[in-house]
Design a protein around this motif. Sequence first.
Motif, PDB file in Angstrom:
ATOM      1  N   TYR A  48       0.909  -0.937  -0.283  1.00  0.00           N
ATOM      2  CA  TYR A  48      -0.300  -0.072   0.076  1.00  0.00           C
ATOM      3  C   TYR A  48       0.774   1.528  -0.179  1.00  0.00           C
ATOM      4  O   TYR A  48       2.151   1.557   0.656  1.00  0.00           O
ATOM      5  CB  TYR A  48      -0.928   0.085   1.098  1.00  0.00           C
ATOM      6  N   PHE A  49       0.522   2.002  -0.842  1.00  0.00           N
ATOM      7  CA  PHE A  49       1.042   3.329  -0.670  1.00  0.00           C
ATOM      8  C   PHE A  49       0.496   4.312  -0.090  1.00  0.00           C
ATOM      9  O   PHE A  49      -1.111   4.514  -0.008  1.00  0.00           O
ATOM     10  CB  PHE A  49       2.032   4.320  -1.362  1.00  0.00           C
ATOM     11  N   VAL A  50      -0.189   6.047   0.362  1.00  0.00           N
ATOM     12  CA  VAL A  50      -0.168   6.913   0.317  1.00  0.00           C
ATOM     13  C   VAL A  50       0.066   8.048  -0.106  1.00  0.00           C
ATOM     14  O   VAL A  50       1.323   8.194   0.996  1.00  0.00           O
ATOM     15  CB  VAL A  50      -0.689   7.023   1.802  1.00  0.00           C
ATOM     16  N   PHE A  51      -0.908   8.990  -0.437  1.00  0.00           N
ATOM     17  CA  PHE A  51      -0.309  10.481  -0.960  1.00  0.00           C
ATOM     18  C   PHE A  51      -1.276  11.554   0.417  1.00  0.00           C
ATOM     19  O   PHE A  51      -2.642  11.317  -0.221  1.00  0.00           O
ATOM     20  CB  PHE A  51      -0.119  11.034  -1.981  1.00  0.00           C
ATOM     21  N   PRO A  52      -1.005  11.985   0.847  1.00  0.00           N
ATOM     22  CA  PRO A  52      -1.547  12.742   1.642  1.00  0.00           C
ATOM     23  C   PRO A  52      -2.129  13.375   1.571  1.00  0.00           C
ATOM     24  O   PRO A  52      -3.443  14.410   2.374  1.00  0.00           O
ATOM     25  CB  PRO A  52      -0.739  12.291   2.933  1.00  0.00           C
ATOM     26  N   SER A  53      -1.768  14.381   0.695  1.00  0.00           N
ATOM     27  CA  SER A  53      -2.345  15.584  -0.033  1.00  0.00           C
ATOM     28  C   SER A  53      -1.551  15.791  -0.923  1.00  0.00           C
ATOM     29  O   SER A  53      -0.203  16.266  -1.104  1.00  0.00           O
ATOM     30  CB  SER A  53      -2.195  16.695   1.457  1.00  0.00           C
ATOM     31  N   VAL A  54      -2.353  15.675  -2.322  1.00  0.00           N
ATOM     32  CA  VAL A  54      -1.588  16.346  -3.499  1.00  0.00           C
ATOM     33  C   VAL A  54      -3.594  17.109  -4.125  1.00  0.00           C
ATOM     34  O   VAL A  54      -4.494  16.941  -3.693  1.00  0.00           O
ATOM     35  CB  VAL A  54      -1.749  14.894  -4.144  1.00  0.00           C
ATOM     36  N   PRO A  55      -2.847  17.956  -4.422  1.00  0.00           N
ATOM     37  CA  PRO A  55      -4.153  19.240  -5.556  1.00  0.00           C
ATOM     38  C   PRO A  55      -4.888  18.436  -5.665  1.00  0.00           C
ATOM     39  O   PRO A  55      -4.080  17.470  -6.750  1.00  0.00           O
ATOM     40  CB  PRO A  55      -2.864  20.103  -5.725  1.00  0.00           C
ATOM     41  N   SER A  56      -6.220  18.924  -6.293  1.00  0.00           N
ATOM     42  CA  SER A  56      -6.368  18.386  -7.621  1.00  0.00           C
ATOM     43  C   SER A  56      -5.952  18.369  -8.823  1.00  0.00           C
ATOM     44  O   SER A  56      -5.956  19.321  -8.387  1.00  0.00           O
ATOM     45  CB  SER A  56      -8.142  18.636  -7.325  1.00  0.00           C
ATOM     46  N   GLY A  57      -5.938  17.683  -9.333  1.00  0.00           N
ATOM     47  CA  GLY A  57      -6.290  16.976 -11.415  1.00  0.00           C
ATOM     48  C   GLY A  57      -5.337  16.382 -11.514  1.00  0.00           C
ATOM     49  O   GLY A  57      -5.639  15.479 -11.263  1.00  0.00           O
ATOM     50  N   PRO A  58      -5.614  16.262 -12.992  1.00  0.00           N
ATOM     51  CA  PRO A  58      -4.719  14.728 -13.643  1.00  0.00           C
ATOM     52  C   PRO A  58      -3.797  14.794 -13.225  1.00  0.00           C
ATOM     53  O   PRO A  58      -2.442  15.893 -13.293  1.00  0.00           O
ATOM     54  CB  PRO A  58      -5.160  15.028 -15.083  1.00  0.00           C
ATOM     55  N   TYR A  59      -3.105  13.149 -13.079  1.00  0.00           N
ATOM     56  CA  TYR A  59      -1.701  13.106 -12.836  1.00  0.00           C
ATOM     57  C   TYR A  59      -1.308  11.389 -13.403  1.00  0.00           C
ATOM     58  O   TYR A  59      -2.303  10.647 -13.835  1.00  0.00           O
ATOM     59  CB  TYR A  59      -1.368  12.755 -11.126  1.00  0.00           C
ATOM     60  N   LEU A  60      -0.312  11.355 -13.394  1.00  0.00           N
ATOM     61  CA  LEU A  60       0.131  10.313 -14.517  1.00  0.00           C
ATOM     62  C   LEU A  60       1.223  10.073 -13.564  1.00  0.00           C
ATOM     63  O   LEU A  60       2.321   9.990 -12.739  1.00  0.00           O
ATOM     64  CB  LEU A  60       1.313  10.215 -15.594  1.00  0.00           C
ATOM     65  N   LEU A  61       0.056   8.578 -13.067  1.00  0.00           N
ATOM     66  CA  LEU A  61       1.238   6.973 -12.022  1.00  0.00           C
ATOM     67  C   LEU A  61       1.861   6.513 -12.086  1.00  0.00           C
ATOM     68  O   LEU A  61       1.866   5.532 -13.513  1.00  0.00           O
ATOM     69  CB  LEU A  61      -0.049   7.103 -10.743  1.00  0.00           C
ATOM     70  N   GLU A  62       3.184   6.497 -11.710  1.00  0.00           N
ATOM     71  CA  GLU A  62       4.284   5.282 -11.892  1.00  0.00           C
ATOM     72  C   GLU A  62       5.302   5.224 -10.845  1.00  0.00           C
ATOM     73  O   GLU A  62       4.544   5.702  -9.929  1.00  0.00           O
ATOM     74  CB  GLU A  62       5.119   6.160 -12.759  1.00  0.00           C
ATOM     75  N   TRP A  63       5.783   3.713 -10.894  1.00  0.00           N
ATOM     76  CA  TRP A  63       6.384   3.285  -9.834  1.00  0.00           C
ATOM     77  C   TRP A  63       7.880   3.135 -10.469  1.00  0.00           C
ATOM     78  O   TRP A  63       7.954   2.739 -11.546  1.00  0.00           O
ATOM     79  CB  TRP A  63       5.861   2.135  -9.493  1.00  0.00           C
ATOM     80  N   ARG A  64       8.397   3.370  -9.569  1.00  0.00           N
ATOM     81  CA  ARG A  64      10.326   2.762  -9.707  1.00  0.00           C
ATOM     82  C   ARG A  64      10.409   1.132  -9.767  1.00  0.00           C
ATOM     83  O   ARG A  64       9.949   0.633  -8.825  1.00  0.00           O
ATOM     84  CB  ARG A  64      11.282   3.779  -8.447  1.00  0.00           C
TER      85      ARG A  64
END
Length: 424
Positions: A371-387
């Motif tokens: 599991y991962f959590v982004f606690p606070s990100v501004p609204s809008g579109p994002y590209l999600l990636e993993w290393r």
Amino acid sequence: MDQQTPTAPTVAVSVPSARTVPSWLTPTNFTIGGAVVIALTAILAPNFGLAAIVAGIACLVVAILAIIFLLITPARDARIQLGVTTGVLVIIGALAIASNGAAYQFAIARDQANGDYGGAATAQRALGQKPPYSSDLATTYLKWADAEVSGNAFASAINHLNYVATNFPTLPQAATAQMRLPTVYLQWAQFATGRSDSVTAGKAYQSLLTQFGSSAAASQAASTAPAALLAWGDAALAAGHNDDASAAYQLVTKFYPKSAEATMAHAQAAKALSASSKQLAAAHRFGEAYEQYTLLAKSYADTPEGVAAKKLLAQGVRLTGRLLKADGQTPVLPYTTVRLSSKWSVVGSGANLSYIVGGTQYFAGTDANGYFVFPSVPSGPYLLEWRNTTGVFLTYFKGATPLDVVTLRPLENQLLTTIVTDFK
């Protein structure tokens, strides 16, 4: 010895008696009763044309009954009277049926003279006058609409004008109906304004401007429409009908941007849009709420509601997700880095396809269960990636389209669908 001549035995023979009818059923009574039935059927008919048909049919039915009566009546005088009655009934019935066309025409003329255009239209249809080629029927509907306008029945008048325009497209009456519609909408709006009915007036102006914006009636509305539309918007906003309020205010700013009402409408539109956005968010319709907040921040940035919307869009959204290995069951290694990028572009094609990320970037690491959590990100579109294990960030593409695009919306804490990576 005396001999006696034998006598023939007596045999009683019964002769069937003639069929009889009830004593009260005399030819005179039958004739009177038949006449009453025929008269009632004609009187109860809705118009003269139908009266002629039903009266003619009634005459023929009574004539058939008279024939049956004649066959079972022994008296010669009664039979003669019934024969005469039958002949008269057949003649009258045939004439009545044959004259139904003339009767319908008389009914149409009478109904139109009396203002009963619905009855006239019904009679015309009975004569076979139907769309799209009956000029007479189309004219009746135009007259009907004119009468309704005179009686302030504007909604019905518009319905009948639209009926003519839609159902008689090749006739000149259709063009006449189309030409009259803007004027009727203007009359309706002005009538409703005079009665302080801001909702009806506003909707009538809305139809006039959106459907007939280039008409002379729309030009004439310039002196009265802005105030009426503003009043409609205020009434709708007060009643909690935010969509109607927004529509009314936007009509003012669109069609009358230089009017005194336009400035007020702009400020009021921001209030309506803000109220609508809050309602959508409260109903968990976050996608629609996001669109309205975005519009509010962009188009009403000079209003308090626009400033508040911009701040809200900048607020952080909590995003939770999970990464699994390629088997779809095993979590990825702890501390695998996940990245969100606010901008990206695709370069190359085929085997040389790649992408470039940019903008603002956010990072999170996985726990022991992936599991991962982004606690606070501004609204809008994002590209999600993993290393991956070599230190390169990856995401899934379908052709040149990235699949792991996440749109974060204000007020919505989101949980992503589990992502199965290419880790072995």
